[in-house]
Write a protein that holds these residues in place. Structure first.
Motif, PDB file in Angstrom:
ATOM      1  N   LEU A 101      25.782  58.544  35.130  1.00  0.00           N
ATOM      2  CA  LEU A 101      27.195  58.288  34.902  1.00  0.00           C
ATOM      3  C   LEU A 101      27.300  57.068  33.999  1.00  0.00           C
ATOM      4  N   TYR A 102      27.869  57.218  32.819  1.00  0.00           N
ATOM      5  CA  TYR A 102      28.009  56.134  31.859  1.00  0.00           C
ATOM      6  C   TYR A 102      29.471  55.733  31.799  1.00  0.00           C
ATOM      7  N   MET A 103      29.764  54.471  32.136  1.00  0.00           N
ATOM      8  CA  MET A 103      31.145  54.015  32.168  1.00  0.00           C
ATOM      9  C   MET A 103      31.284  52.709  31.404  1.00  0.00           C
ATOM     10  N   LYS A 104      32.308  52.612  30.580  1.00  0.00           N
ATOM     11  CA  LYS A 104      32.647  51.348  29.951  1.00  0.00           C
ATOM     12  C   LYS A 104      33.832  50.776  30.719  1.00  0.00           C
ATOM     13  N   MET A 105      33.585  49.697  31.452  1.00  0.00           N
ATOM     14  CA  MET A 105      34.600  49.099  32.304  1.00  0.00           C
ATOM     15  C   MET A 105      35.279  47.961  31.565  1.00  0.00           C
ATOM     16  N   GLN A 106      36.605  47.902  31.672  1.00  0.00           N
ATOM     17  CA  GLN A 106      37.377  46.812  31.096  1.00  0.00           C
ATOM     18  C   GLN A 106      38.222  46.200  32.200  1.00  0.00           C
ATOM     19  N   TYR A 107      38.068  44.891  32.386  1.00  0.00           N
ATOM     20  CA  TYR A 107      38.783  44.167  33.426  1.00  0.00           C
ATOM     21  C   TYR A 107      39.661  43.106  32.789  1.00  0.00           C
ATOM     22  N   CYS A 108      40.812  42.830  33.405  1.00  0.00           N
ATOM     23  CA  CYS A 108      41.543  41.632  33.007  1.00  0.00           C
ATOM     24  C   CYS A 108      40.793  40.449  33.617  1.00  0.00           C
ATOM     25  N   VAL A 109      41.064  39.250  33.150  1.00  0.00           N
ATOM     26  CA  VAL A 109      40.284  38.092  33.560  1.00  0.00           C
ATOM     27  C   VAL A 109      40.439  37.828  35.054  1.00  0.00           C
ATOM     28  N   SER A 110      41.653  37.934  35.579  1.00  0.00           N
ATOM     29  CA  SER A 110      41.849  37.647  37.001  1.00  0.00           C
ATOM     30  C   SER A 110      41.138  38.671  37.878  1.00  0.00           C
ATOM     31  N   CYS A 111      41.138  39.941  37.487  1.00  0.00           N
ATOM     32  CA  CYS A 111      40.427  40.975  38.258  1.00  0.00           C
ATOM     33  C   CYS A 111      38.915  40.800  38.157  1.00  0.00           C
ATOM     34  N   ALA A 112      38.419  40.363  37.007  1.00  0.00           N
ATOM     35  CA  ALA A 112      36.982  40.148  36.836  1.00  0.00           C
ATOM     36  C   ALA A 112      36.507  38.982  37.690  1.00  0.00           C
ATOM     37  N   VAL A 113      37.322  37.942  37.815  1.00  0.00           N
ATOM     38  CA  VAL A 113      36.954  36.814  38.661  1.00  0.00           C
ATOM     39  C   VAL A 113      37.011  37.245  40.128  1.00  0.00           C
ATOM     40  N   HIS A 114      38.045  37.972  40.501  1.00  0.00           N
ATOM     41  CA  HIS A 114      38.191  38.412  41.888  1.00  0.00           C
ATOM     42  C   HIS A 114      37.075  39.370  42.298  1.00  0.00           C
ATOM     43  N   GLY A 115      36.673  40.244  41.394  1.00  0.00           N
ATOM     44  CA  GLY A 115      35.609  41.212  41.681  1.00  0.00           C
ATOM     45  C   GLY A 115      34.218  40.691  41.412  1.00  0.00           C
ATOM     46  N   ARG A 116      34.080  39.390  41.154  1.00  0.00           N
ATOM     47  CA  ARG A 116      32.803  38.724  40.913  1.00  0.00           C
ATOM     48  C   ARG A 116      32.045  39.296  39.720  1.00  0.00           C
TER      49      ARG A 116
END
Length: 82
Positions: free
Chosen positions: A33-48
């Motif tokens: 499974l190949y996925m390109k994930m894009q997070y906003c900055v606050s979600c990336a910090v929250h999700g470590r």
């Protein structure tokens, strides 16, 4: 935005072994499974996905080097039972 490319197996290791045992093909490879994930900055910090850094470290050239966090590996400064 924070972008990460993630490659995962479609099934976990134990199910993969069961599928290989039940298959008639000896060299059958399960797809990934190949996925390109894009997070906003606050979600990336929250999700470590990324960590918060000091402004002086962010502005310096040394702060631009990405160091992958090692969760649970024991080389942090937590003290861990001593």
């Amino acid at each position: 935005a924070v972008k990460r490319f993630q490659v995962r197996n479609i099934v976990d290791a134990s199910s993969q072994r069961d599928i290989r045992d039940a298959s008639v093909y000896q060299t059958f490879m399960l797809p990934k499974l190949y996925m390109k994930m894009q997070y906003c900055v606050s979600c990336a910090v929250h999700g470590r996905i990324v960590r918060v850094r000091k402004k002086t470290l962010r502005d310096s050239p040394e702060g631009r080097i990405y160091v992958r966090p090692t969760f649970g590996k024991g080389d942090g400064k937590g003290g861990g039972g001593k």
